[in-house]
Design an enzyme around this catalytic site. Structure first.
Site, PDB file in Angstrom:
ATOM      1  N   GLU A 103      -7.331  12.198   0.123  1.00 45.07           N
ATOM      2  CA  GLU A 103      -6.585  11.632   1.249  1.00 45.07           C
ATOM      3  C   GLU A 103      -5.121  11.436   0.858  1.00 45.07           C
ATOM      4  O   GLU A 103      -4.211  11.692   1.646  1.00 45.07           O
ATOM      5  CB  GLU A 103      -7.210  10.306   1.679  1.00 45.07           C
ATOM      6  N   GLU A 122     -12.112  -0.753   1.927  1.00 47.06           N
ATOM      7  CA  GLU A 122     -12.487  -0.268   3.265  1.00 47.06           C
ATOM      8  C   GLU A 122     -13.390   0.958   3.162  1.00 47.06           C
ATOM      9  O   GLU A 122     -14.374   1.089   3.897  1.00 47.06           O
ATOM     10  CB  GLU A 122     -11.228   0.057   4.064  1.00 47.06           C
ATOM     11  N   HIS A 167      -7.426  -0.565   0.973  1.00 49.45           N
ATOM     12  CA  HIS A 167      -7.933   0.684   1.532  1.00 49.45           C
ATOM     13  C   HIS A 167      -9.144   1.181   0.748  1.00 49.45           C
ATOM     14  O   HIS A 167     -10.099   1.726   1.331  1.00 49.45           O
ATOM     15  CB  HIS A 167      -6.821   1.733   1.512  1.00 49.45           C
TER      16      HIS A 167
END
Length: 422
Positions: free
Chosen positions: A126, A49, A46
């Site tokens: 996040e 990404e 992640h």
């Protein structure tokens, strides 16, 4: 019309021309995610990404967003347990410009240190946002309860301490291992010309050899990794109004012939407002606002999950109600339930075909994970041919309370009190 191609490097391409579509969706999908991470690098799929958007050899982070915004296109990405997907959506006249940006951020990211440091803060926020979403926390906890310390038991975002210490070297080591041509599929779907789209992909990816190695990789689980029955009962305390409870049962892997039967079973059990869980736990007993069940599938394993958000004082009462519904469910379903479940599955599948981004993903997934070409008519025939007896067989196989894992999040610091199974 569909077009499939496999390059000498192992890179896969699938193009789906959709009659009546008005957009084009392009995706670069890598068969790697949190399941491929050890604990010390959990979260790196992640992380990569995110930081692939932070600048290339010819574009700054602002240029990437500005170039797509100026032509009304979107560019984004997501990471799952098994895949990382970089994708765009545009109108046909801007397909080439949009794909050029997508290819650039995938192939030529430079990972400037200052941008990496800023993005750490973004990802940590996040993580904090997820921690403030207790149903997500509960389902992550359920994965841990069900899959233990294997890769599928870890979160996609990873822990904050890992995010703070990832380096450019960590990124490049991971890219070398997993971002290999044989582990990547490019999928394009929508209002397009197949030949021109193939030429466009060739322009940027014909010579793609990976990021430092040509070696083949092995991403499957160890042979015995899922032979175990994880029946953990985990709890996480949070000062919130509701208690969130979840259960998980072993099910079928992605591509299994029994998948349609399992999906129909999940629809009947908890997939709609007329389902047994909704009608019993919510409508008749008033114990929750939300309750549902669904099937999750990976390349070599799968699970059925049940979730409910309830008043803390009704936590055990709701759990007992859910288990009672499951046990009764194993006695069989009615003809009306079977018909409704089958139509729900078929309709959802057909409706998803109206989305170019959905088509981009479904064609890529089978080609990448199973080395199979997606066949819509075959899929519909599989759904139509499922019998009530096959659904009931799947129900008996899947819903074994003795193989169930549990998770709960809320003010109570104690795990769920599971009623004795008689």
């Amino acid at each position: 019309m569909e077009f499939y191609k496999k390059y000498d490097s192992g890179l896969k391409l699938v193009i789906k021309q959709m009659d009546g579509a008005f957009t084009v969706s392009s995706g670069i999908i890598v068969s790697t995610g949190s399941r491929n991470e050890s604990k010390d690098i959990n979260g790196i799929s992640h992380f990569i990404e995110h930081v692939n958007f932070k600048g290339t050899k010819t574009r700054t982070a602002f240029d990437i967003s500005d170039e797509t915004d100026r032509i009304g296109s979107t560019v984004n990405a997501f990471t799952s347990k098994e895949c990382t997907c970089y994708y765009t959506k545009s109108i046909p006249e801007h397909q080439e410009e949009t794909f050029a940006v997508l290819a650039d951020l995938f192939l030529n990211s430079t990972y400037p240190e200052d941008e990496l440091d800023k993005e750490r803060g973004v990802i940590i926020e996040e993580i904090n946002m997820t921690e403030d979403t207790p149903d997500e926390v509960c389902m992550d906890l359920l994965s841990e309860a069900f899959y233990g310390d294997s890769g599928l038991g870890q979160t996609i975002l990873g822990p904050e301490e890992n995010i703070r210490r990832f380096t450019v070297k960590d990124i490049k080591n991971y890219l070398e291992k997993y971002y290999t041509p044989d582990n990547v599929c490019i999928s394009v779907a929508g209002a397009l010309d197949i030949k021109k789209t193939e030429e466009l992909v060739d322009k940027y990816f014909k010579d793609f050899k990976g990021f430092g190695t040509d070696s083949k990789i092995q991403v499957s689980a160890k042979k015995d990794e899922f032979d175990k029955n994880y029946t953990s009962n985990l709890c996480k305390k949070k000062d919130i109004e509701q208690a969130h409870i979840a259960l998980s049962f072993p099910a079928y892997k992605y591509g299994d012939d029994r998948s349609a039967a399992a999906n129909i079973a999940c629809s009947v059990l908890g997939g709609t407002m007329s389902s047994r869980l909704f009608q019993t736990v919510r409508e008749k007993q008033g114990l929750c606002y939300t309750v549902y069940s669904y099937l999750s599938q990976y390349r070599d394993t799968g699970k059925v999950e049940i979730y409910a958000g309830v008043n803390p004082k009704n936590r055990e009462k709701a759990l007992k109600s859910i288990i009672d519904v499951v046990n009764e469910f194993k006695n069989g379903i009615t003809d009306a339930e079977f018909s409704r479940g089958k139509e729900q599955l078929k309709s959802a599948f057909i409706m998803s075909r109206e989305s170019t981004s959905s088509e981009m993903q479904v064609y890529a997934k089978g080609w990448l994970l199973l080395d199979e070409k997606f066949d819509f008519e075959k899929k519909i025939n599989e759904i139509n041919s499922v019998t009530k007896e096959e659904v009931e067989s799947a129900i008996r196989e899947i819903f074994d309370i003795n193989k169930c894992a549990y998770a709960t999040v809320g003010r109570n610091s104690e795990p769920l009190k599971v009623p004795e199974n008689k």
